[in-house]
Design a protein around this motif. Structure first.
Motif, PDB file in Angstrom:
ATOM      1  N   GLN A 131     -42.719 -88.075  77.999  1.00 51.19           N
ATOM      2  CA  GLN A 131     -41.503 -88.846  77.829  1.00 51.19           C
ATOM      3  C   GLN A 131     -41.506 -89.637  76.517  1.00 51.19           C
ATOM      4  OE1 GLN A 131     -39.197 -88.370  80.178  1.00 51.19           O
ATOM      5  NE2 GLN A 131     -37.689 -89.488  78.966  1.00 51.19           N
ATOM      6  N   LYS A 132     -42.673 -90.068  76.079  1.00 50.74           N
ATOM      7  CA  LYS A 132     -42.743 -90.862  74.847  1.00 50.74           C
ATOM      8  C   LYS A 132     -42.449 -90.021  73.606  1.00 50.74           C
ATOM      9  CE  LYS A 132     -47.727 -90.134  74.271  1.00 50.74           C
ATOM     10  NZ  LYS A 132     -49.049 -90.803  74.141  1.00 50.74           N
ATOM     11  N   MET A 135     -36.885 -88.086  72.104  1.00 50.43           N
ATOM     12  CA  MET A 135     -36.028 -89.089  71.472  1.00 50.43           C
ATOM     13  C   MET A 135     -35.041 -89.647  72.487  1.00 50.43           C
ATOM     14  SD  MET A 135     -35.173 -87.559  67.689  1.00 50.43           S
ATOM     15  CE  MET A 135     -34.114 -88.993  67.398  1.00 50.43           C
ATOM     16  N   PRO A 136     -34.612 -90.896  72.318  1.00 50.39           N
ATOM     17  CA  PRO A 136     -33.582 -91.472  73.203  1.00 50.39           C
ATOM     18  C   PRO A 136     -32.305 -90.643  73.165  1.00 50.39           C
ATOM     19  CG  PRO A 136     -34.635 -93.181  71.893  1.00 50.39           C
ATOM     20  CD  PRO A 136     -35.121 -91.878  71.350  1.00 50.39           C
ATOM     21  N   GLY A 137     -31.742 -90.398  74.331  1.00 57.13           N
ATOM     22  CA  GLY A 137     -30.558 -89.552  74.448  1.00 57.13           C
ATOM     23  C   GLY A 137     -30.888 -88.138  74.828  1.00 57.13           C
TER      24      GLY A 137
END
Length: 635
Positions: A131-132, A135-137
């Motif tokens: 998850q890290k 990217m956001p989105g």
């Protein structure tokens, strides 16, 4: 739940299953017009040129060939390869945000180039992507893209599929609103199914706490693991539960399915009482459960450490066939042996076998693509199985309750008959006892009257003798006193008709008698200090009366000669000290210098009576006669 209601729910579930299955396996729309076909770099060439970057491959488009020409020839390679696709956004496009979605791929790197060849974005996604690193989105199964109208973009995708399956390169570009609407429908369906599963789990847990019926435990475990299996099949749930260890989450899927199978076997054994119904199938089921445990551990290790999901899929197909053969042959053999309630488990097993058949078929024909619709199908089949089994368990419990109630009624009826017979016998025995008691009472009364008459006769003969002689004979008078003491005891016994006599009445009547005989003028004061509530048993009454008579007679005869100047007194008191009774008889007479109890018949009698009462006696005779008795078992 009523059977009709269950039937309606099952029909609705079947309709929903067919509708969802068709919608899930229907071909997908490309989402955006103007897309060119995807090109792929030769896998061997990509392996040889693994050191080159995306910019290099963008500048050498001649290395790529049409994907449709080589996709059927792709094997279950785990090597990385490159894909190239050109996106043309129309000038009249209203949407600027798009979703590039894919399924099942474990590692995807996206590189976007504009028309001038400048790289605009580099991202990572995939089922095994942490998850890290996303990217956001974005998510593990899609990229969120911002594309301008009337523009051309080139996407280079580095794909590496580490699950042992042949990669399915089903990349699709959607407008964001359309994709979110599509995901929303699936999410709502899954949420409703999971909510139904949670509601059933709570109901099963409550039912078990109330009834303590063990099949509820296995049904709860089966539904719990099926729910976990369907949840982990959803990418967004798996990324939520295992954000940093997605490989572990993917490996847990097979473990959940094996645990659900074990729970269903345990439910079958327990609900059908298979150990006593058919010993052969009972042994076979234990063997299968043992193998399922071993296979669950093996597949978990194989998937997590070696990522060979394709090999695990073959094992799943094999055991799916084993399960279908086992349950089909089982109910063919025992169908006539089970009752109507247990047949509901067979109806639920039909759904279980149907689900297994769907899994086997999809595992053979669709391989990894079956994951797209297995989640909703397992939820629907699990709910159908649960409803049927809950109905069967409830009917089973109701039947058991009726049988227990009938058994208790028969038991109560038998006990009532036995009690009536016993009461009748007791009533007859009671009548006999009443007759015997009345007869014994008559005998006792007659015996007491005869004893009284005998005492009275002896006493009257003594009086006649004294009347003829003209004076009181010493020996005869003493015998008269003793006879009178016994006569008083007998009179009190006849009067009270109890097991105990009032000690005060016994003492007072004897004192009055002795005073009339030896001191009619009441020259000597007799003090009686005794609680009127004291009662003693009949066996102690006669010795106490004789002791009092002997000692008071001695005081009357010897303690107060005519020349004695003091005021004559005689004290009789009795008191309780803890659990002992202390009797004291004293006078203030002249006493005597020496007393020989062996030569005195009266004192010898008193000592014998004291021993008979298991008491101790102390006396002194220098300053009046003082007698003290201590008894343990007087009252």
């Amino acid at each position: 739940m009523k059977p009709n209601f269950i039937l309606i729910l099952l029909i609705l579930l079947c309709i929903t299953t067919i509708w969802k299955a068709r919608s899930l396996i229907a071909p997908e729309d490309r989402g955006v017009q103007g897309q060119e076909s995807i090109s792929i770099l030769d896998i061997k060439l990509a392996k040889e040129q693994s050191v080159y970057t995306a910019a290099y491959y963008y500048q050498h488009p001649e290395l790529f060939t049409d994907l449709r020409q080589v996709q059927k020839k792709m094997n279950d390679t785990k090597d990385a390869f490159w894909l190239k696709e050109t996106i043309r956004v129309r000038a009249d496009a209203q949407e600027k945000t798009y979703i590039l979605a894919f399924k099942h791929l474990t590692d995807v790197q996206l590189n976007i180039f504009d028309e001038r060849g400048q790289i605009l974005s580099q991202r990572k996604a995939g089922l095994f992507c942490k998850q890290k690193d996303i990217m956001p989105g974005d998510a593990i199964n899609f990229f969120k893209l911002n594309l301008q109208p009337d523009s051309v973009y080139t996407m280079l995708l580095r794909v590496q599929h580490n699950k042992g399956y042949t990669p399915v390169l089903n990349f699709n570009l959607y407008e964001q609103a359309a994709y979110l609407q599509r995901c929303h429908q699936n999410d709502v369906t899954h949420a409703l199914m999971e909510g139904a599963i949670v509601a059933f789990l709570l109901y099963i847990a409550l039912a078990y706490l109330i009834s303590r019926y063990r099949p509820y435990v296995w049904l709860f475990a089966f539904l719990f693991f099926i729910g976990g299996y369907s949840l982990l099949l959803q990418p967004n749930i798996m990324s939520l539960l295992f954000p940093q260890h997605p490989e572990l989450g993917a490996s847990m899927i097979s473990l959940m399915s094996r645990l659900a199978g074990i729970s269903f076997y345990m439910l079958t054994i327990d609900f059908l009482n298979l150990k006593y119904l058919d010993s052969l199938y009972y042994r076979l089921s234990k063997i299968i459960i043992f193998n399922l445990c071993a296979v669950a551990c093996f597949i978990l290790i194989n998937n997590y450490f070696f990522s060979n999901y394709n090999y695990s899929n073959y094992i799943t197909i094999f055991f799916g066939v084993v399960h279908m053969l086992f349950f089909c042959s089982l109910y063919r053999v025992i169908w006539c042996k089970i009752d109507q309630q247990q047949r509901y488990l067979a109806y639920g097993t039909v759904f279980f076998v149907t689900g297994l058949a769907a899994m086997v078929y999809s595992g053979i024909m669709l391989e990894e693509q079956a994951i797209a619709y297995l989640s909703i199908l397992t939820q629907l089949f699990a709910l159908a199985i649960t409803m049927l089994l809950l109905l069967g368990i409830r009917l089973k419990l109701r039947k058991t309750e009726k049988e227990q109630h009938r058994f208790i009624q028969n038991l109560v009826r038998e006990r009532t008959i036995k009690l009536e017979d016993a009461n009748e016998k007791l009533s007859k025995q009671q009548e006999l006892l009443v007759l015997k008691n009345s007869y014994i009472q008559s005998l006792i009364e007659e015996l007491n009257h005869r004893v009284k008459n005998n005492f009275q006769l002896l006493y009257s003969l003594g009086n006649l003798y004294i009347g003829k002689v003209g004076h009181r004979d010493h020996v005869l008078q003493v015998m008269q006193d003793r006879i009178h003491a016994m006569l008083v005891v007998n009179q009190l016994l006849l009067h009270d008709q109890r097991e105990k006599l009032h000690l005060y009445s016994l003492f007072s009547e004897n004192i009055v008698y002795l005073q009339q005989i030896y001191d009619p003028k009441k020259f000597i004061t007799i003090r009686l200090d005794l609680d009127t509530n004291y009662s003693i048993s009949v066996q102690f009454a006669l010795p106490m009366a004789l002791i009092l008579t002997e000692l008071l007679t001695n005081s009357y005869k010897y303690a107060f000669p005519s020349h004695h100047l003091v005021t004559p007194e005689c004290n009789v008191y009795l008191k309780r000290v803890e659990k002992k009774a202390i009797l004291s008889i004293t006078d203030n007479g002249i006493g005597c210098a020496e007393v020989d109890t062996r030569s005195s018949f009266g004192l010898s009698l008193v000592e014998d009576l004291c021993r008979q009462l298991k008491g101790e006696m102390e006396f002194s005779h220098t300053q009046g006669f003082n007698y003290k008795f201590e008894f343990d078992t007087l009252f």
